[in-house]
Design an enzyme around this catalytic site. Sequence first.
Site, mmCIF file in Angstrom:
data_model
loop_
_atom_site.group_PDB
_atom_site.id
_atom_site.type_symbol
_atom_site.label_atom_id
_atom_site.label_comp_id
_atom_site.label_asym_id
_atom_site.label_seq_id
_atom_site.Cartn_x
_atom_site.Cartn_y
_atom_site.Cartn_z
ATOM 1 N N ARG A 160 0.840 -1.250 -0.114
ATOM 2 C CA ARG A 160 -0.037 -0.150 0.125
ATOM 3 C C ARG A 160 0.878 1.241 0.001
ATOM 4 O O ARG A 160 2.003 1.213 0.702
ATOM 5 C CB ARG A 160 -0.734 0.051 1.227
ATOM 6 C CG ARG A 160 -2.061 -0.824 1.064
ATOM 7 C CD ARG A 160 -3.155 -0.230 -0.056
ATOM 8 N NE ARG A 160 -4.519 -1.249 -0.107
ATOM 9 C CZ ARG A 160 -4.167 -2.183 -0.893
ATOM 10 N NH1 ARG A 160 -3.534 -2.609 -1.734
ATOM 11 N NH2 ARG A 160 -5.446 -3.111 -1.120
ATOM 12 N N HIS A 186 -1.201 0.664 -10.083
ATOM 13 C CA HIS A 186 -1.972 -0.391 -9.333
ATOM 14 C C HIS A 186 -2.457 -1.441 -10.150
ATOM 15 O O HIS A 186 -3.453 -1.967 -10.058
ATOM 16 C CB HIS A 186 -3.008 0.244 -8.165
ATOM 17 C CG HIS A 186 -3.345 -0.421 -7.044
ATOM 18 N ND1 HIS A 186 -3.741 -0.071 -6.102
ATOM 19 C CD2 HIS A 186 -3.255 -1.863 -6.919
ATOM 20 C CE1 HIS A 186 -3.937 -0.853 -5.114
ATOM 21 N NE2 HIS A 186 -3.627 -2.102 -5.527
ATOM 22 N N GLU A 212 -4.571 7.358 -4.825
ATOM 23 C CA GLU A 212 -4.683 6.918 -6.212
ATOM 24 C C GLU A 212 -6.070 7.581 -6.924
ATOM 25 O O GLU A 212 -6.830 7.258 -6.389
ATOM 26 C CB GLU A 212 -4.707 5.381 -6.031
ATOM 27 C CG GLU A 212 -3.272 4.889 -5.517
ATOM 28 C CD GLU A 212 -3.223 3.410 -5.428
ATOM 29 O OE1 GLU A 212 -4.299 2.712 -5.953
ATOM 30 O OE2 GLU A 212 -2.402 2.667 -4.858
#
Length: 323
Positions: free
Chosen positions: A230, A277, A259
Amino acid sequence: VKIALFGHFDSYLVERLAAHDVRVLAVPDRPAIERILADVEGLVMRSVFHLERDDATRARHLKWILRAGSGLENIPSTFAERGVEVTAVPLNARAVAELALAMAWALARRLPAGHDGVRIGRWRKDELVGFELRGKTLGILGFGRIGRELARLAHGLDLDVVVWDRSPTKPEKVQAASVASVQFGDFVQVLRTSDIVVAALPGGESTRHLLTPSALAELRPGAVFVNVGRGSLVSLDDLHALVVAGRLSGVGLDVYPTEPPPYHPLFDLEGVLCSPHLGAQTRETRLEIARFVVDWIAGFERRRDGDAHDRPAVAPALTARRS
Ligand code: 3PG
């Protein structure tokens, strides 16, 4: 059943839920989240969506949430407190582990710099000398499903694997460690001894900025650091300072403090490889998760309709336990 799909999913999922009343919200939009939550009985969501504590009150009809992935930190405890069944679908370990390895390997061979050079007509062959994985030490922070899968892959590539984990005595970790010849070490020891460090830890307050500037200073000169856990584990400013100082040969980032992230000068530095991601973004994992979700919803309906002993046929799932 009224079901909300928050995020992009494999088309199998959308097709198989056609008999339900499905609301799709592809990208986060606060007013739309609130409106849809007030209406649906079930929610399937990806990591880019963040629920707020008050959303649990709005979601009057909501009975379950399937987090189509591993991390649950984007679902406040207020949902479980109000009786909503919150379940993670941690079926992406292989995909994330492969991405971590791909990033580390690409950085070890200086591929991002080589690629950038060729694109603009610079043939930097003599400058871009990398290192082989064979015989190097991979440090893994976090020995959950992703960390264990990565250790297995790394063992097959002749890497020595050292791991720091908060609960190393769990049976599945002890067993995986023996299969992949993993050594457990303390946090600083893993940082100090590894040529490549991969962070595969969950988010949340307990791991926030775990990689402090003083922890990062323990990394070996010339090490490669990859974060597939993370973005909250480490500050981009701190990584930027290390790369600028020439202390790291590579940084791979698949996750960010927010994000999508706003521009950061770290992204422009040589030896930094960024992806949006992509950890779980493989055809195989998307389909496996979609199949799990379809089966889980069918099982939920059977349970609701009276068969209290019925459970979804597909395993494993994690039901949320929140402190
Ligand atoms: C996860 O938490 O499972 C991974 O970070 C992937 O999340 P995503 O499937 O929402 O991209």
